[in-house]
Scaffold this active site. Structure first.
Site, PDB file in Angstrom:
ATOM      1  N   HIS A  10       0.828  -1.222   0.000  1.00 24.70           N
ATOM      2  CA  HIS A  10       0.000   0.000   0.000  1.00 24.70           C
ATOM      3  C   HIS A  10       0.860   1.269   0.000  1.00 24.70           C
ATOM      4  O   HIS A  10       2.014   1.257   0.442  1.00 24.70           O
ATOM      5  CB  HIS A  10      -0.918  -0.011   1.225  1.00 24.70           C
ATOM      6  CG  HIS A  10      -0.153  -0.017   2.516  1.00 24.70           C
ATOM      7  ND1 HIS A  10       0.386   1.122   3.073  1.00 24.70           N
ATOM      8  CD2 HIS A  10       0.208  -1.028   3.341  1.00 24.70           C
ATOM      9  CE1 HIS A  10       1.012   0.822   4.182  1.00 24.70           C
ATOM     10  NE2 HIS A  10       0.933  -0.494   4.371  1.00 24.70           N
ATOM     11  N   ARG A  61      -6.009   0.620   3.974  1.00 28.93           N
ATOM     12  CA  ARG A  61      -4.882   1.182   3.216  1.00 28.93           C
ATOM     13  C   ARG A  61      -4.535   0.332   2.000  1.00 28.93           C
ATOM     14  O   ARG A  61      -4.129   0.865   0.963  1.00 28.93           O
ATOM     15  CB  ARG A  61      -3.660   1.397   4.126  1.00 28.93           C
ATOM     16  CG  ARG A  61      -3.134   0.169   4.869  1.00 28.93           C
ATOM     17  CD  ARG A  61      -2.186   0.597   5.978  1.00 28.93           C
ATOM     18  NE  ARG A  61      -1.499  -0.463   6.710  1.00 28.93           N
ATOM     19  CZ  ARG A  61      -2.021  -1.155   7.729  1.00 28.93           C
ATOM     20  NH1 ARG A  61      -3.264  -0.950   8.114  1.00 28.93           N
ATOM     21  NH2 ARG A  61      -1.297  -2.065   8.359  1.00 28.93           N
ATOM     22  N   GLU A  88      -1.557  -7.179   7.320  1.00 27.03           N
ATOM     23  CA  GLU A  88      -0.219  -6.935   7.845  1.00 27.03           C
ATOM     24  C   GLU A  88       0.063  -7.885   9.006  1.00 27.03           C
ATOM     25  O   GLU A  88      -0.869  -8.382   9.651  1.00 27.03           O
ATOM     26  CB  GLU A  88      -0.120  -5.469   8.285  1.00 27.03           C
ATOM     27  CG  GLU A  88       1.226  -5.037   8.848  1.00 27.03           C
ATOM     28  CD  GLU A  88       2.412  -5.328   7.937  1.00 27.03           C
ATOM     29  OE1 GLU A  88       2.668  -6.511   7.651  1.00 27.03           O
ATOM     30  OE2 GLU A  88       3.085  -4.360   7.531  1.00 27.03           O
ATOM     31  N   HIS A 158       0.657  -5.663   2.308  1.00 16.92           N
ATOM     32  CA  HIS A 158       1.394  -4.921   3.342  1.00 16.92           C
ATOM     33  C   HIS A 158       2.868  -5.321   3.376  1.00 16.92           C
ATOM     34  O   HIS A 158       3.221  -6.420   2.936  1.00 16.92           O
ATOM     35  CB  HIS A 158       0.758  -5.218   4.695  1.00 16.92           C
ATOM     36  CG  HIS A 158      -0.694  -4.887   4.730  1.00 16.92           C
ATOM     37  ND1 HIS A 158      -1.177  -3.681   5.163  1.00 16.92           N
ATOM     38  CD2 HIS A 158      -1.780  -5.595   4.314  1.00 16.92           C
ATOM     39  CE1 HIS A 158      -2.497  -3.659   5.045  1.00 16.92           C
ATOM     40  NE2 HIS A 158      -2.895  -4.816   4.528  1.00 16.92           N
TER      41      HIS A 158
HETATM   42  O1  2PG Z   1       3.972  -0.763  11.391  1.00 24.57           O
HETATM   43  C1  2PG Z   1       3.817  -1.758  10.647  1.00 24.57           C
HETATM   44  O2  2PG Z   1       2.801  -2.473  10.669  1.00 24.57           O
HETATM   45  C2  2PG Z   1       4.948  -2.146   9.712  1.00 24.57           C
HETATM   46  C3  2PG Z   1       4.763  -1.637   8.312  1.00 24.57           C
HETATM   47  O3  2PG Z   1       4.618  -0.267   8.254  1.00 24.57           O
HETATM   48  O4  2PG Z   1       6.143  -1.632  10.232  1.00 24.57           O
HETATM   49  P1  2PG Z   1       7.597  -2.287  10.157  1.00 24.57           P
HETATM   50  O5  2PG Z   1       8.362  -1.488   9.156  1.00 24.57           O
HETATM   51  O6  2PG Z   1       8.116  -2.116  11.551  1.00 24.57           O
HETATM   52  O7  2PG Z   1       7.482  -3.712   9.813  1.00 24.57           O
END
Ligand code: 2PG
Length: 206
Positions: A10, A61, A88, A158
């Site tokens: 996204h 998103r 995610e 994600h």
């Molecule tokens: O906050 C989150 O869910 C992820 C993606 O933005 O973060 P990270 O980069 O720490 O995996």
């Protein structure tokens, strides 16, 4: 060779901008995020891609990013499947916390382990292995058959759900996946062989 699989993270979300752990929380896209998603669609259109089916998570998103892309490629009503399996990685108790505040509290190394290790889950959340344990079977059962039939399939999801998918798709080790970062709104185009291995990969940067 069989079909084509396009993966896209996204566009920038409000919480990416605010530097917050997001996971299963559901912030919208920023203005930049909307334009990144539209630009991704324009680049896919310029490649002449025409999609047969699209998949996304149940988080807005990813869904809004997908819709921008479909609008740009001229397929706004394409059949779209939404499934929680593509969500995610669940950040558990870290969800909603500021990443710098977390580093100040738990230390740089611990936060890096939670963010990028393969098998250490954040408190109350999923490790990348846990995420892969739901993403990969879903991909194999629902998504891959379309690609192997020669279709062109779009998956808007994600950072970490796609890292888990890419790890299995490319056969990366738990060491190799640590360094893999996915930029927001940058499509990755795979073609697969008939035996489901990767035939080619192209990253559609601006
Ligand atoms: O906050 C989150 O869910 C992820 C993606 O933005 O973060 P990270 O980069 O720490 O995996």
């Amino acid at each position: 060779m069989s079909g084509t699989l396009v993966l896209v993270r996204h566009g920038q979300s409000e919480w990416n901008l605010k530097n917050l752990f997001t996971g299963w929380r559901d912030p919208g896209l920023t203005e930049l995020g909307h334009s990144e998603a539209k630009a991704a669609g324009q680049r896919l259109k310029a490649k002449g891609l025409h999609f047969d089916i699209a998949y996304t998570s149940v988080l807005s998103r990813a869904q809004v990013t997908l819709q921008h892309i479909l609008d740009e490629v001229g397929q706004p009503g394409l059949e779209t499947i939404r499934n929680q399996a593509l969500n995610e990685r669940d950040y558990g108790d870290l969800s909603g916390l500021n990443k710098d505040d977390a580093r100040a509290k738990w230390g740089e190394d611990q936060v890096h382990i939670w963010r990028r290790s393969y098998d250490v889950p954040p408190p109350g959340g999923e490790s990348l292995r846990d995420t892969g344990a739901r993403v990969w079977p879903y991909y194999l059962h629902d998504v891959q058959p379309h690609v192997l039939r020669g279709e062109t399939v779009l998956v808007a999801a994600h950072g970490n759900s796609l890292r888990a998918l890419i790890m299995a798709l490319e056969g990366l080790t738990s060491e190799e996946i640590i360094a893999q970062e996915l930029a927001t709104g940058v499509p990755i185009i795979y073609t697969l062989n008939a035996d489901s291995t990767v035939a080619s990969k192209e990253i559609l940067t601006a």
